[in-house]
Design an enzyme around this catalytic site. Structure first.
Site, PDB file in Angstrom:
ATOM      1  N   GLU A 299      10.888  13.110   1.018  1.00  0.00           N
ATOM      2  CA  GLU A 299      10.393  12.954  -0.356  1.00  0.00           C
ATOM      3  C   GLU A 299       9.752  14.220  -0.916  1.00  0.00           C
ATOM      4  O   GLU A 299       9.684  14.383  -2.130  1.00  0.00           O
ATOM      5  CB  GLU A 299       9.379  11.820  -0.436  1.00  0.00           C
ATOM      6  CG  GLU A 299       9.786  10.542   0.261  1.00  0.00           C
ATOM      7  CD  GLU A 299      11.023   9.857  -0.336  1.00  0.00           C
ATOM      8  OE1 GLU A 299      11.173   8.664  -0.091  1.00  0.00           O
ATOM      9  OE2 GLU A 299      11.824  10.513  -1.014  1.00  0.00           O
TER      10      GLU A 299
ATOM     11  N   HIS B  72       6.740   9.874   9.107  1.00  0.00           N
ATOM     12  CA  HIS B  72       7.986   9.090   9.138  1.00  0.00           C
ATOM     13  C   HIS B  72       7.948   8.186  10.362  1.00  0.00           C
ATOM     14  O   HIS B  72       7.428   8.564  11.411  1.00  0.00           O
ATOM     15  CB  HIS B  72       9.221  10.010   9.223  1.00  0.00           C
ATOM     16  CG  HIS B  72      10.486   9.332   8.803  1.00  0.00           C
ATOM     17  ND1 HIS B  72      11.222   8.559   9.663  1.00  0.00           N
ATOM     18  CD2 HIS B  72      11.117   9.284   7.614  1.00  0.00           C
ATOM     19  CE1 HIS B  72      12.278   8.077   9.015  1.00  0.00           C
ATOM     20  NE2 HIS B  72      12.236   8.491   7.761  1.00  0.00           N
TER      21      HIS B  72
END
Ligand code: SDX
Length: 357
Positions: free
Chosen positions: A302, A243
């Site tokens: 996700e 991320h």
């Protein structure tokens, strides 16, 4: 400079992403106090109290009516549209809705993914679209339009938790896109359509589907290590990990894993699939720590999204569209904030090309 790392491009009262400590705050509420506790309609009331309403029930009622209005556009679902990818079909249908900066445009955009996505999925599967029931919650109605029957309370709760969890997340690529377009005063529909284009990319919202592809390719827990090692050796990325902001585990990963386990086998969760995913996650985290010791690459939103949406009956090619069904509330809220408090977004660039003669 590349990727605008660490550049503060806006001030916002909507959400704060604390990457060092793995915390997400939406309108002053921690994710823990919202996920599985507040409805998506309640979070929309937090995000858009002046444009929509600060009252959850008023938002629920108006969103239900907006779903009915959006459903009228489903009549345009034809063979050309279903030959596109699901996300492109969603974008084409949403482009049919009116643009502008008033409340009615905003409501239609927020309602649209929850209506168009189930219709696209069903028509692609040779089934007729199911019209909305405005009296249901947004999450329950989306599942009813998908599966042709009312969901159980646990299934509706699981999707509601997902929509809340992904509703807003600072200045991610798609939300920044929405702000740029809103800053030109193009209107909410233009801002949302542009944001949907950004979300489609595999580095952003296009990741959940490939997470399932990875689990399918690995197949068994004891194959996770070798498969991941080969993937990394080829310079490939592991979907669902890493991320730009979080340097520790994305707090949404645990919120969604909890939603999945609450759903349980009765709600569609496959316990073998979860066991495989946990083995893959452990192997991936270990391999990423070894491969990139100087760069924390943790589980992001996700990874467990993929299992949750699969358990709720969404096909993987629709996962980006479900992400949009939640994030659209944040896109509209940031567009509204930009219109109310901002000015045209126009950064500078440094020319490094050939000098003029
Ligand atoms: C979302 O910003 C947001 O808030 C986004 C989001 C939201 O709510 O809106 O949280 C939603 O987009 C989540 C991310 C979904 N994408 C994926 O899961 C795809 C896989 N992840 C990545 O590609 C990556 O981690 C990004 C794109 C998410 C972030 O990458 P950065 O910050 O641009 O970092 P980078 O690409 O510069 O990578 C730094 C290093 C590189 O290695 P080197 O070239 O320095 O040797 O880390 C490596 C990368 O190769 N790396 C990975 C990796 N992610 C980064 N290596 C393997 N697998 C990965 N997943």
């Amino acid at each position: 400079m590349s990727g605008l790392d660490d550049v503060i491009a806006a001030e916002t009262r909507l959400s704060e992403v604390d990457g060092a400590n793995g915390r997400l705050v939406i309108c002053g509420h921690s994710l823990d106090s919202l996920a599985a506790r507040k409805s998506y309609e309640a979070v929309l009331a937090l995000l858009l109290p002046d444009l929509l309403s600060a009252n959850e029930e008023a938002v629920r009622a108006e969103l239900g009516q907006a779903r009915l209005r959006v459903f009228r556009e489903v009549a345009w679902l034809d063979a050309d549209l279903i030959s596109l990818s699901v996300t492109e079909g969603l974008r084409a249908l949403m482009a049919r809705l009116p643009d502008g900066e008033d409340k009615s445009v905003a409501l239609l955009q927020i309602a649209a993914p929850a209506v168009f996505l189930p219709a696209l999925i069903r028509v692609r599967q040779g089934q007729k679209p199911v019209p909305p029931h405005p009296g249901l919650s947004h999450a329950a109605d989306m599942l009813a339009m998908l599966n042709g029957r009312q969901p159980t309370a646990a299934q509706a709760q699981a999707l509601d938790t997902y929509l809340v969890t992904v509703s807003d997340h600072g200045l991610n690529a798609s939300t920044f896109t929405a702000r740029v377009v809103a800053s030109t005063r193009a209107g909410y529909a233009s801002a949302v359509l542009a944001a949907l284009g950004a979300l489609k990319g595999p580095l952003h919202g296009g990741a959940p589907g490939p997470v399932l592809d990875m689990l399918d390719a690995i197949g068994m827990p004891d194959k996770a290590g070798p498969w991941i090692a080969a993937q990394l050796a080829r310079g490939e990325r592991l979907m669902g990990f890493g991320h730009r902001i979080y340097r520790v585990r994305d707090p949404r990963a645990d919120a969604l894993k909890a939603a999945l386990t609450r759903l349980g086998a009765a709600g569609g969760m496959n316990t073998n699939r979860l066991a495989l995913a946990e083995a893959v996650e452990a192997a991936a985290l270990s391999a990423l720590r070894a491969a990139k010791p100087s760069r924390p690459l943790e589980t992001n939103v996700e990874f467990f999204t993929a299992l949750l949406l699969e358990a709720l009956g969404f096909p993987r090619e629709a996962f980006t569209g479900v992400f949009a069904a939640g994030r659209v509330g944040g896109w509209v809220a940031h567009a509204h904030e930009q219109i109310e408090t901002g000015r045209l977004i126009r950064p500078q660039s440094r020319y490094v090309g050939p000098k003029a003669a």
